[in-house]
Write a protein that holds these residues in place. Structure first.
Motif: not given
Length: 554
Positions: A372-395
């Motif tokens: 019942g305790e919260p367990s942390y899971e990092p973001r996947s590589e696919a999500e990181i790639t998508q977030l990187t593309a969004l940030v590149k476009t934004a800046v």
């Protein structure tokens, strides 16, 4: 009524006066507590007031019949909290507070008719300084301001002209500070209001002695440098906010943090160019000049001599001359052409982004494990790639100019809540806690006054009245006088103060108990001794008791 007066006489004048004074004090204290609790809480209306402004505001409040309190040496005015906003609006209509400065109302006086030109110039300077002070004080971070203007006199025959200057002292609200752009705004504001004053001739100092602007030494380049710094900070802040707002739509509020560092070139470049196009030419003007001339030239073989100069008999010279014609011809042509010319003037002032460094930190996802305790899971590589593309476009990422971008998924630090803890039902502020503490202190003081002052006084007074009461035949004195020898049935001897009282017994056992010789003798001595003391100290009361007995027997 007679019994009450006799009871008061038995208590004594000193005790009655003390009881009345204590009662009046308690009533006054309770009245103060009641007034204190029922009056509305006071809040500050204005603080750090000039004495002149404070006097005008107090006079206005007295006219409006509004209760007020003066604190901090008269520089702070407190009014009921439910009337503070309305009073501020009313004071603003009257132009209060004005910071103690004098504005253009100085010319509204009726005694200016006989004033000289010098006095008029001084009043004009005072009015201008006062109006600038009021304008600067209207800014949110500034509490007070003093403006000193130096406007040199105009000399008719002077070759060199002295420039105007200004000095400003700012009183900041709390620990606020002004940035460079705000300081520049104040300088430009003052310079625009004073004739012949340049922004570089305005010096600004805050109330802590910090130099915000140095007059007479800064030029336009120094002001541009301050502007460029503020521009860079605003640019970085705008990009950071854009990244966080964009990613929070997907990751959630509070699950992303961004940091942008920009290297911007603020060099001011002016480029002038004149470009000629030789392939694009047009005949502007053409001029053709033709010139021809003919001249005759004679040729002879004789030499120059005297004989040759003497005419002969035949009418001619000695030599024969021949004539030749010479022709001269000249042609001149002039053609003027116009060649296309382009003049370009390029000025770059806004700054050019040379490099961007962007760091983005995103939180992962949490799931509950078997316990019942919260367990942390990092973001996947696919999500990181998508977030990187969004940030590149934004800046506006550009790899050619050396921009760098890092998007990393890491767990955020969290504040663990205590199990079972719930938010409070009532959200109390600092003023509410002070009010509760004040009520508690008043309540404790009231209880202490009742227990330590009123109760002992009332006990002493009632004890004295009971001791000397004799009209109705009751009390200790009457019991002692009524049964000095214990013969009267039902009369219970009273023990002296400090003696332990015995439990009441049935009437059937009372006679046997009283008839015990040892106890009877002890009671007789104490009773007689106490009766003698009472009669000796209060003969009038004893006489009234005896008279009462006589009337009862009759």
């Amino acid at each position: 009524m007679n019994a009450f007066l006799q009871a008061l006489q038995g208590v004594g004048v000193a005790r009655v006066l003390m009881l009345l004074m204590v009662t009046a004090s308690v009533i006054g204290l309770l009245g103060y507590f009641g007034t204190r609790l029922t009056q509305p809480p006071m809040t500050i209306l204005y603080g750090d007031l000039d004495p002149k402004d404070a006097g005008q505001i107090v006079s206005r409040l007295e006219t409006m019949a509004v209760p007020y309190e003066l604190r901090a040496g008269g520089t702070q005015i407190f009014v009921p909290s439910d009337k503070a906003l309305r009073l501020r609006m009313a004071m603003a209509e009257d132009g209060l507070p004005n910071g103690g400065s004098v504005g253009y109302e100085v010319f509204d006086r009726s005694d200016t008719l006989g004033s000289t030109r010098t006095m008029q110039n001084i009043n004009l300077l005072r009015a201008l300084e006062g109006e600038l002070e009021r304008t600067i004080q209207s800014l949110s971070k500034i509490n007070a301001a003093r403006v000193h203007l130096v406007m040199p006199k105009r000399n008719l025959f002077a070759r060199d002209k002295q420039e105007s200057s200004a000095s400003i002292v700012l009183g900041m609200v709390g620990g606020n500070r002004l940035n460079k752009s705000q300081v520049m705004a104040i300088r430009n504001l003052v310079a625009s209001a004073v004739p012949g004053l340049k922004a570089t001739q305005v010096s600004i100092v805050d109330n802590r002695g910090n130099l915000l602007a140095r007059g007479g030494e800064e030029d336009e380049e120094g002001m541009a440098s301050a502007w460029s710094q503020d521009f860079r900070i605003a640019y970085e802040t705008r990009l950071t906010k854009a990244i966080e707002e964009l990613l929070e739509q997907t990751l959630g509020v509070g699950k992303v943090r961004a940091q942008v560092t920009a290297e911007i070139n603020f060099d001011r470049i002016t480029t002038n160019a004149e470009i000629y196009d030789p392939d694009s030419q047009v005949v502007r003007s053409s001029q053709l000049v033709e010139e021809r001339s003919v001249s005759a030239v004679s040729n002879s073989n004789r030499t120059v001599s005297v004989s040759n100069g003497v005419p002969s008999s035949e009418g001619g010279g000695g030599a024969v001359a021949t004539a030749n014609n010479e022709t001269n011809e000249r042609i001149e042509e002039t053609t003027n052409y116009e060649i296309t010319k382009t003049i370009r003037s390029h000025i770059s002032e806004s700054g050019t982004v040379q490099r961007l460094s962007v760091a983005v930190l995103v939180d992962g996802s949490y799931t509950e494990n078997s316990s019942g305790e919260p367990s942390y899971e990092p973001r996947s590589e696919a999500e990181i790639t998508q977030l990187t593309a969004l940030v590149k476009t934004a800046v506006g990422f550009d790899a050619d100019r050396g921009d760098s971008l890092e998007v990393i998924s890491m767990p955020f630090a969290r504040v663990e809540l205590i199990a079972g803890e719930e938010p409070p039902l009532v959200d109390l502020g600092k003023g509410d806690y002070f009010k509760i503490a004040e009520i508690a202190v008043m309540f404790v003081v009231g209880i202490l006054v009742v227990l330590m002052v009123l109760r002992p006084l009332a006990t002493n007074a009632m004890g004295g009245a009971a001791e000397f009461r004799g009209v109705d035949g009751g009390g200790e004195a009457q019991a002692a006088l009524a049964a000095p020898d214990g013969d009267q049935e039902g009369a219970v001897p009273q023990l002296p103060p400090g003696e332990a009282q015995m439990e009441p017994m049935p009437p059937s056992q009372l006679d046997n108990t009283i008839n015990v010789a040892n106890i009877e003798g002890r009671m007789k001595v104490s009773s007689m001794k106490r009766v003698g003391e009472i009669v000796e100290s209060h003969p009038d009361e004893a006489l009234n008791i005896i008279r009462n007995w006589i009337h009862q027997e009759a």
